[in-house]
Write an enzyme that holds these catalytic residues in place. Structure first.
Site, PDB file in Angstrom:
ATOM      1  N   GLU A 324       0.836  -1.198   0.000  1.00 29.19           N
ATOM      2  CA  GLU A 324       0.000   0.000   0.000  1.00 29.19           C
ATOM      3  C   GLU A 324       0.873   1.251   0.000  1.00 29.19           C
ATOM      4  OE1 GLU A 324      -3.704   0.327   2.710  1.00 29.19           O
ATOM      5  OE2 GLU A 324      -2.119   1.368   3.787  1.00 29.19           O
ATOM      6  N   CYS A 325       0.791   2.040  -1.057  1.00 27.89           N
ATOM      7  CA  CYS A 325       1.506   3.309  -1.191  1.00 27.89           C
ATOM      8  C   CYS A 325       3.012   3.095  -1.011  1.00 27.89           C
ATOM      9  CB  CYS A 325       0.947   4.355  -0.242  1.00 27.89           C
ATOM     10  SG  CYS A 325       1.419   6.046  -0.708  1.00 27.89           S
TER      11      CYS A 325
END
Length: 438
Positions: A324-325
């Site tokens: 995530e990110c």
């Protein structure tokens, strides 16, 4: 000052301002630490999806700081979180986001939803009596219950006197002088507490400096919050599963509520540190690499071969991985830092991540899934160039346009989108256990 309150009742204020940069986090941290010194039990919340301000506020208050947002978290879960806190503490401080009326939903909307009085932080460094006109405008634009003003960055007693004369019909709840040592910032916001030299000393100094008008403070009535303290019943879709979660200075952007959601679904959580070159725990059934600041640790992460090898081995075994990110940034082939240097990374997704000189993605977004809408946000300064076609894209709440790409490679899910897991627990569980039947 200790309050004897009914269950689910506490003195609650929402601390807002006319804009970002007024000192809301500084004031909230100072107020929390000051009140704790006075023997009060204090809990702090943060409006919106931010990760960094809550870290400072958690350090100041000594308790976990949860996000409140009427859209991302939802009205019912916001009420539950506040009611749970009110049953445990004397004071709840909610730090707003941006200006009082900015955004949809705004900090003012949150205050109105729960009958919470608002206290406005005003940076008076370049103002005096005009502060009163600003307060009047905030009152008239409402409606909100404007319970007081906290004046920040006062230069001298004479400056304080001029400001005081300008504010009419609204109590000055507290004042804070100009600080010699401010809380430092970088491209994603405030820096993490552990990066601030003598952070507790800085917070103690702020608590020493803030002056609270106890008459005005005691005039703020407690707020009674109705509603269940228990979270909605969650299916044990992850029962028997162990999820390994990266947690260190490079990967620190995790909502406490997300961890609660995974545990409520039956998962066991194990933490490990890529920066310390720790491998994925042997008992792991799935892996979560959250966001953070990997771009500040490129050399260490690029040379963490034991961790990298364990990631590649997990991917070969088709172990579910959510990157995530910042997590996605390190599972690409390479990461180009802000100085233009290219660093080899894990290579689970072909392509290159490059830091940009400006914001590359921002805002509340949602992802449509077979289980419902998963809500969250994006905020990043890098871009990914990859030949892989996204399996899905998020939708921006502001205008309905395409948001962030969601990539799938086997059981790997990679995206810049930060999901708030409780907005759709079933969709979250499926990411970590794709074999779940619809």
């Amino acid at each position: 000052m200790v309050m004897s309150s009914p269950t689910n009742s506490a003195r609650i204020i929402l601390i807002s301002g006319i804009a970002s940069g007024q000192g809301k986090t500084t004031v909230t941290a100072a107020l929390a630490r000051k009140l704790i010194r006075q023997g009060l039990r204090v809990r702090v919340f943060k409006t919106g999806p931010d990760y960094l301000d809550p870290m400072i506020l958690q350090r100041a208050s000594g308790a976990e700081v949860y996000a409140l947002d009427l859209w991302m978290v939802g009205l019912d879960d916001c009420r539950r979180l506040l009611a749970r806190a009110a049953s445990e503490v004397d004071v709840i401080l909610i730090e707003g986001v941006m200006g009082l009326y900015d955004g949809d939903p705004s900090s003012a909307d949150l205050a109105r939803a729960f009958g919470v009085p608002v206290v406005v932080v005003l940076d008076a460094a370049k103002m005096a009596q005009t502060v009163g006109a600003v307060v009047l405008g905030l009152q008239q634009y409402g409606p909100v219950d404007l319970a007081g003003v906290i004046v920040n960055r006062l230069a001298s007693p004479s400056h304080a006197s001029m400001v005081t004369r300008g504010i009419r019909n609204v109590p000055i709840l507290a004042t804070l002088p100009k600080q010699q040592q401010a809380l430092p910032e970088r491209h994603l916001g405030l820096v993490q507490p552990d990066e601030i030299a003598q952070v507790d000393q800085v917070l103690d100094q702020l608590a020493d400096q803030i002056e609270i008008d106890m008459v005005a403070w005691d005039a703020i009535a407690p707020v009674v919050l109705d509603g269940s303290l228990a979270a909605a019943s969650t299916q044990q879709l992850l029962a028997g599963k162990t999820i390994a979660i990266a947690r260190d200075a490079a990967f620190a952007f995790v909502y406490h509520a997300n961890l609660e959601c995974l545990r409520a679904a039956g998962a066991q959580l194990k933490f490990f540190s890529p920066l310390n070159d720790e491998t994925i725990p042997a008992e792991a059934d799935a892996v979560y690499i959250p966001g953070g600041y990997p771009e500040l640790h490129c050399a260490t992460l690029s040379s963490a071969q034991r961790w990298q090898d364990s990631m590649r081995a997990a991917h070969v075994r088709n172990m579910p991985i959510l990157a995530e990110c910042g997590g996605m940034m390190v599972i690409a082939d390479s990461l180009i830092d802000a100085q233009g240097k290219k660093w080899p990374m894990v290579g689970l997704i072909p392509g290159e991540v490059a830091m940009q000189g400006k914001l590359a993605g921002l805002g509340m977004q949602s992802l449509a899934t077979e289980d419902g809408e998963l809500r969250g946000h994006a905020f990043h300064y890098s871009t990914l160039s990859t030949p892989v076609e996204p399996q899905a894209q998020t939708v921006k709440r502001s205008n309905g346009a395409h948001g962030e790409a969601v990539y799938k490679q086997g059981a790997l899910t990679a995206t810049y989108f930060h999901a708030y897991f409780s907005s759709c627990p079933a969709a979250t569980a499926r990411i970590f256990s794709p074999e779940i039947k619809a």
